[in-house]
Design an enzyme around this catalytic site. Structure first.
Site, PDB file in Angstrom:
ATOM      1  N   ARG A   1      -3.625   1.798  11.822  1.00 45.03           N
ATOM      2  CA  ARG A   1      -2.938   2.297  10.550  1.00 45.03           C
ATOM      3  C   ARG A   1      -3.071   1.005   9.669  1.00 45.03           C
ATOM      4  NH1 ARG A   1       1.242   2.962   7.366  1.00 45.03           N
ATOM      5  NH2 ARG A   1       1.045   4.649   6.245  1.00 45.03           N
ATOM      6  N   CYS A   2      -3.807   1.301   8.323  1.00 47.36           N
ATOM      7  CA  CYS A   2      -3.590   0.253   7.391  1.00 47.36           C
ATOM      8  C   CYS A   2      -3.084   0.508   6.318  1.00 47.36           C
ATOM      9  CB  CYS A   2      -5.100  -0.288   7.141  1.00 47.36           C
ATOM     10  SG  CYS A   2      -6.200  -0.951   8.495  1.00 47.36           S
TER      11      CYS A   2
ATOM     12  N   TRP B   1       7.636  -3.287   0.498  1.00 46.16           N
ATOM     13  CA  TRP B   1       6.482  -2.977   0.976  1.00 46.16           C
ATOM     14  C   TRP B   1       5.334  -3.535  -0.110  1.00 46.16           C
ATOM     15  CZ3 TRP B   1       7.583   2.712   3.217  1.00 46.16           C
ATOM     16  CH2 TRP B   1       8.612   2.493   4.436  1.00 46.16           C
TER      17      TRP B   1
ATOM     18  N   GLU C   1      15.347  -3.347   7.019  1.00 44.47           N
ATOM     19  CA  GLU C   1      14.298  -4.302   7.615  1.00 44.47           C
ATOM     20  C   GLU C   1      14.120  -5.377   6.727  1.00 44.47           C
ATOM     21  OE1 GLU C   1      10.243  -2.014   5.933  1.00 44.47           O
ATOM     22  OE2 GLU C   1      11.237  -1.219   7.567  1.00 44.47           O
TER      23      GLU C   1
ATOM     24  N   HIS D   1       7.460  12.679  14.700  1.00 43.11           N
ATOM     25  CA  HIS D   1       6.543  11.730  15.293  1.00 43.11           C
ATOM     26  C   HIS D   1       5.646  12.498  16.455  1.00 43.11           C
ATOM     27  CE1 HIS D   1       7.825   8.568  12.633  1.00 43.11           C
ATOM     28  NE2 HIS D   1       8.869   8.587  12.956  1.00 43.11           N
TER      29      HIS D   1
ATOM     30  N   CYS E   1      12.426  12.789   9.414  1.00 45.62           N
ATOM     31  CA  CYS E   1      11.457  12.076   8.418  1.00 45.62           C
ATOM     32  C   CYS E   1      10.493  12.894   7.681  1.00 45.62           C
ATOM     33  CB  CYS E   1      10.629  11.058   9.034  1.00 45.62           C
ATOM     34  SG  CYS E   1      11.141   9.430   8.561  1.00 45.62           S
TER      35      CYS E   1
END
Length: 734
Positions: free
Chosen positions: A493-494, A539, A583, A672, A704
């Site tokens: 995953r990019c 991000w 984070e 997920h 989510c």
């Protein structure tokens, strides 16, 4: 003067890594063909090193994650995976139904797989460092294998679900671990290896003296080998202990802050080892002022230079970017260009003369009026007009929601049809009008479906958005997006981090059209959906010459303008997503108060809404205990959290915090997983939360957003969620 470099991105200029890996997973290519593709990428990485630096790393191309590679190397394969069978077991550990947990690598946006240690005895299972070293040696290329060090490996691992970080937990395990590393290093040296690059980023964490005693024992055991130890992302926690290690060379990060420099000036650097100075930033894509960096290297007395941290936090190359705003491209350097900077810096330090690039940022893309506005914000900008209890009373009257209100987090499935239409629009194959009509149709279907299922607070589905940060980056002044600036997040995953290059302002409304259209279709409240300032900043890449606080406040003001427009249009609930709030926190807790002060202010500035507007915050992490006091200072009315994996145990953070009065959206469905959660599974979570919080504070929602799920998973799961809410209401209202 020697030039080192490490961590060059493995993904390839056009994401060749992603394509080969996913083709292999789908069975489109054989293992042999996959290995061939990987070897091409290996050679590409090494050729870039060879052109620019003196020490060429090997063992840098992991097929999924370098921490997973280390776990396999030392035999840390959990029993549930059975006997290790090469790539099939390797990928089961990475992505099967029984996969290892994934989390952020220190405070970066790269995710690693958390090793599970089930035994006290490690053994050499797979010697990838040697295989890779011999692969290049067979081609006449001498390399220095790159490995994660034993202390960092253990520090990043868990045992029985708990981190292995207390010195008394680590001691025995390190003894066994070091014996495997010894075996690996012996085999390398026997085969002619002259230098081994050992990565120990955990040396910058909050370590005690007892940790450093263990580290010293580890490196005494390994002192016969030609080791260069790399530390990065921050200053080492005990400079004197670190420089006393019996190793040949030490790499320090002189970019993240000035503490390593201050310690070196105060204590000196031992003559029995060499200093590798990490002076070219591996986390931000800006060209450096080579004169300034050269004078720092001379001041340090370093015998070698390097990047400050791995280059995989940057895109591969700037060469493919043709649409950047005027004047920006010449100020940037991606991974390939950073290697060229290292070569140029080495040449300059060795006395070669040439024209150095001008990298002045002074007045670049600055909106003075907006800058002044941020610098002169009144104190009440960071506080809402009324306290929560008063807001809550007003909002309950206005919204009139039932007990246990249900909602979703924002996004709905991005089906192949949605992606295809977006791609056609971007390529100019369909008109703007056709694309917008398609998006409206998707929103209408989503609203009708939510009404039919019986949700209480609706969302428009975010069909027009690719990525929660890129969407806003494309609409704000001062932020650029790239065509091929891909960076690895995990596995295959990019993502493409935007580049904050100037003053951030909002030229026009960003979400109003879609949200107000959705609201026009229903009597129920539809949430406005925004990404928070800390996440947009975290991000993205951002300017190093502007304080982080200032950039965050600029973004926050832009988001707040959107909140005000949504309010004016009659939107009663606005959600601000801040998954990066925790984070982005510094690695060292001593620096937390300063960071959280501006991060809290940035959120509160964005969320400064009318008392009658209900502000939701969404944060998807599994550990709130450490940051609950900071979360309590945020000016939201409802916070939605991930609770399904911990079966509601996350609520203990709120249980232990006295005085919690705000509403909590409990994530009862792990998005997920493709599994449809049963009403019983969801009930168990809500009942755990009810032991702590009164029923009036509880909302029910998924963990989510649902972008990556399929409709045939989403619809039955939402039906179960709504059925549970109705059951709970009947129970408490009867």
């Amino acid at each position: 003067m020697k030039a080192y470099a490490f961590g060059f991105p493995k993904i390839g200029e056009k994401r060749e890594f992603k394509k080969a890996l996913e083709d292999f997973w789908k069975g489109k290519i054989t293992e042999e063909q996959f290995e061939e593709e990987m070897n091409k990428l290996r050679m590409y990485m090494v050729e870039n090193y060879r052109k620019n630096v003196d020490v060429i790393p090997s063992n840098e191309l992991s097929y999924y994650d370098f921490v997973l590679d280390t776990a396999v190397m030392v035999g840390a394969v959990p029993e549930r995976f059975g006997e290790y069978r090469g790539l099939s077991t390797y990928f089961d550990m990475a992505r099967g139904g029984k996969a290892l947990e994934m989390t952020k690598f220190f405070n970066t946006n790269y995710h690693y797989l958390v090793p599970e240690i089930e035994t006290e005895e490690f053994y050499l299972l797979e010697n990838k460092p040697l295989e890779d070293y011999l692969f290049f040696k067979s081609k006449g290329i001498e390399t220095a294998p790159w490995v994660i060090g034993p202390f960092t490996f253990l520090y990043l691992s868990k045992r029985n679900g708990e981190w292995i970080r207390r010195p008394n937990q680590m001691e025995k395990l390190l003894e066994s671990l070091v014996s495997v590393y010894k075996e690996v290093f012996e085999k390398l040296v026997e085969n002619g290896c002259k230098e081994i690059l050992v990565n120990e980023p955990a040396f910058v964490c909050d370590l005690e003296k007892a940790h450093w005693d263990l580290i010293l024992n580890v490196y005494r055991e390994l002192s016969e080998f030609p080791l260069t130890v790399f530390t990065y992302y921050d200053s080492v926690s005990d400079y004197e202990a670190c420089v006393s290690l019996p190793v040949k060379r030490l790499h320090f990060d002189f970019v993240s802050n000035e503490e390593n420099l201050k310690n070196l000036e105060k204590h000196g650097f031992p003559e029995d080892k060499k200093l590798v100075a990490g002076v070219i930033n591996g986390r931000q894509p800006w060209k450096v002022d080579l004169r300034k960096v050269a004078s720092l290297v001379e001041k340090l007395g370093a015998s070698a230079i390097s990047n400050s941290c791995p280059l995989f936090h940057l895109p591969v190359t700037l060469e493919l970017e043709n649409n950047l705003p005027g004047g920006l491209k010449e100020k940037l350097a991606f991974a390939k260009e950073k290697l060229e900077e290292l070569k140029m810096l080495k040449d300059f330090l060795e006395g070669k003369t040439f024209d150095l690039p001008n990298v002045s940022f002074e007045d670049f893309a600055v909106d003075l009026q907006a800058v002044e506005r941020v610098r002169n914000l009144p104190e009440d900008s960071f506080r809402r007009e009324k306290e929560y209890t008063e807001r809550d009373r007003i909002q309950r009257e206005r919204l009139n929601l039932p007990l246990f209100p249900t909602t979703t987090i924002g996004s709905f499935p991005q089906t192949p049809e949605v992606r295809k239409m977006r791609s056609k629009y971007r390529k100019g194959e369909i008109s703007k009008e056709e694309y917008e009509a398609f998006i409206k149709e998707q929103i209408k279907k989503a609203i009708e479906l939510q009404e039919e299922i019986g949700l209480d607070v609706l969302v428009h589905g975010e069909f027009e958005r690719t990525d929660m940060v890129e969407f806003f980056a494309e609409k704000l002044n001062g932020i650029a997006t790239t065509q091929n600036g891909w960076v690895l997040s995990y596995g295959s995953r990019c993502y493409r981090p935007p580049i904050i290059y100037g003053t951030v302002t909002r030229p026009e409304p960003m979400t109003l059209k879609e949200i107000t259209y959705a609201q026009s279709l229903t009597e129920k409240p539809v949430k406005g959906m925004l990404t928070g300032p800390v996440t947009i900043m975290s991000w993205s890449y951002y300017r190093e010459d502007i304080p982080e606080r200032e950039i965050a406040y600029q973004i926050a003001l832009a988001i707040n303008e959107e909140v005000k427009d949504l309010e004016e249009a009659g939107i009663k609930i606005v959600q601000i997503d801040e998954p990066a709030f925790r984070e982005k926190a510094p690695i060292k807790k001593s620096k937390w108060p300063e960071y959280f002060e501006w991060a809290i202010n940035a959120f509160n500035l964005a969320a400064n809404a009318r008392p009658e507007t209900q502000i939701h915050a969404h944060m998807c992490y599994s550990d709130f205990n450490e940051i609950i006091e900071y979360i309590h200072q945020l000016e939201f009315d409802v916070i939605s959290i991930e609770a399904s994996r911990s079966k509601g145990e996350i609520i203990s953070a709120f249980e232990n915090f006295k005085g919690w009065i705000k509403q909590i959206g409990v994530g009862v469905w792990d998005i997920h997983s493709p599994a449809v959660p049963s009403i019983n599974e969801m009930r168990e979570i809500v009942e755990r939360v009810l032991r702590v919080l009164p029923k009036e504070l509880i909302w029910i929602n998924p963990d989510c957003g649902l972008k990556t799920r399929n409709w045939d998973e989403v619809i039955p799961s939402l039906r179960n969620m709504v059925a549970l809410a109705k059951e709970m209401r009947e129970k408490f209202e009867s």
